[in-house]
Design a protein around this motif. Sequence first.
Motif, mmCIF file in Angstrom:
data_model
loop_
_atom_site.group_PDB
_atom_site.id
_atom_site.type_symbol
_atom_site.label_atom_id
_atom_site.label_comp_id
_atom_site.label_asym_id
_atom_site.label_seq_id
_atom_site.Cartn_x
_atom_site.Cartn_y
_atom_site.Cartn_z
ATOM 1 N N THR A 137 0.849 -1.194 0.000
ATOM 2 C CA THR A 137 0.000 0.000 0.000
ATOM 3 C C THR A 137 0.878 1.236 0.000
ATOM 4 O OG1 THR A 137 -1.795 -1.117 1.180
ATOM 5 C CG2 THR A 137 -1.780 1.292 1.231
ATOM 6 N N VAL A 138 0.621 2.132 -0.958
ATOM 7 C CA VAL A 138 1.444 3.322 -1.147
ATOM 8 C C VAL A 138 0.533 4.541 -1.245
ATOM 9 C CG1 VAL A 138 3.046 4.498 -2.723
ATOM 10 C CG2 VAL A 138 3.255 2.029 -2.345
ATOM 11 N N PRO A 184 -5.098 9.416 8.599
ATOM 12 C CA PRO A 184 -4.733 9.475 10.017
ATOM 13 C C PRO A 184 -3.225 9.538 10.232
ATOM 14 C CG PRO A 184 -6.309 7.698 9.574
ATOM 15 C CD PRO A 184 -5.814 8.174 8.254
ATOM 16 N N ASP A 185 -2.839 9.958 11.399
ATOM 17 C CA ASP A 185 -1.435 9.943 11.810
ATOM 18 C C ASP A 185 -0.875 8.521 11.721
ATOM 19 O OD1 ASP A 185 -2.167 12.502 12.512
ATOM 20 O OD2 ASP A 185 -1.464 12.368 14.573
ATOM 21 N N THR A 186 0.399 8.431 11.379
ATOM 22 C CA THR A 186 1.170 7.173 11.354
ATOM 23 C C THR A 186 0.403 6.039 10.697
ATOM 24 O OG1 THR A 186 0.434 6.480 13.572
ATOM 25 C CG2 THR A 186 2.407 7.851 13.453
ATOM 26 N N SER A 187 -0.268 6.332 9.580
ATOM 27 C CA SER A 187 -1.104 5.339 8.916
ATOM 28 C C SER A 187 -0.485 4.786 7.632
ATOM 29 C CB SER A 187 -2.472 5.938 8.578
ATOM 30 O OG SER A 187 -2.342 7.045 7.705
ATOM 31 N N GLY A 229 9.750 5.017 10.921
ATOM 32 C CA GLY A 229 10.511 4.132 10.041
ATOM 33 C C GLY A 229 9.950 4.044 8.641
ATOM 34 N N GLY A 230 8.786 4.657 8.397
ATOM 35 C CA GLY A 230 8.217 4.676 7.055
ATOM 36 C C GLY A 230 9.057 5.537 6.121
ATOM 37 N N ARG A 231 8.839 5.377 4.824
ATOM 38 C CA ARG A 231 9.706 6.023 3.840
ATOM 39 C C ARG A 231 8.945 7.005 2.962
ATOM 40 N NH1 ARG A 231 10.906 1.233 -0.594
ATOM 41 N NH2 ARG A 231 11.461 2.996 -1.937
ATOM 42 N N PHE A 232 9.608 8.092 2.644
ATOM 43 C CA PHE A 232 9.154 9.031 1.625
ATOM 44 C C PHE A 232 10.154 8.986 0.486
ATOM 45 C CE2 PHE A 232 9.480 13.650 0.180
ATOM 46 C CZ PHE A 232 8.504 13.494 -0.787
#
Length: 235
Positions: free
Chosen positions: A67-68, A125-128, A158-161
Amino acid sequence: MTTRTKQPAPVTTTRIRRPEDVEELAGFDEHPGRGRFNSAFFWVMGGYINWHMHTRKSAAFADLPPTVVELGAGVGANMRYLPVDARLVAIEPNRHMHTRLRRAARSHGVDLQIRGVVGERIDLPDTSADAVISSLVLCSVSNPDAVLAEIRRVLRPGGRFSFAEHVAAERGTPTRWTQRIVRRPWAWIFEGCSCERDLAGVIQSAGFTSVDLSHYRIHSPFLPFNTHIAGTAIA
């Protein structure tokens, strides 16, 4: 040239932004002529643009999760980089892009959800999110700092952009001179796109725990467009 920066994790408390909580930000300035033109332009020119950016996009968008979230998904040029059976949450305020975006999703087998909001007000939402991507988007948003704050807000720790964007050329170069000369008509035609933003600096100062980016140049007839960055920032 590749730049890597490490920063201490920001100590912040985030929450879901609700309309009544958000400071008024410039929204998407919808213009029926420009909206339709840009939809057609990027549909026709998408293959050519991707040919120039493919190597850097392939590296930046490698190993994306199922999911992106994509900012400014446009007509779906980046669906080719998504994993098989991916789910895409497309942040795309230009409604004239939506028909072609849905068509691209069907062609690539992508489960598509379109959110017609601007990047300064992502309605998630936050941190979703595990991953957010963008290409040729931060040049045209009203407030890049606010957009990057929203990206950090919706990313889990730890998620990526991952990004591939065009940026201002070095001062004193023919490319920078051309960017300055054409900045007004360029911005009008391409819905606010600026050729003169230091997006590398904006991303590196946005509070990510680490940023890994490269500066590079393409060689196309669109001289103001030819200086780029690509990379990944970790929340």
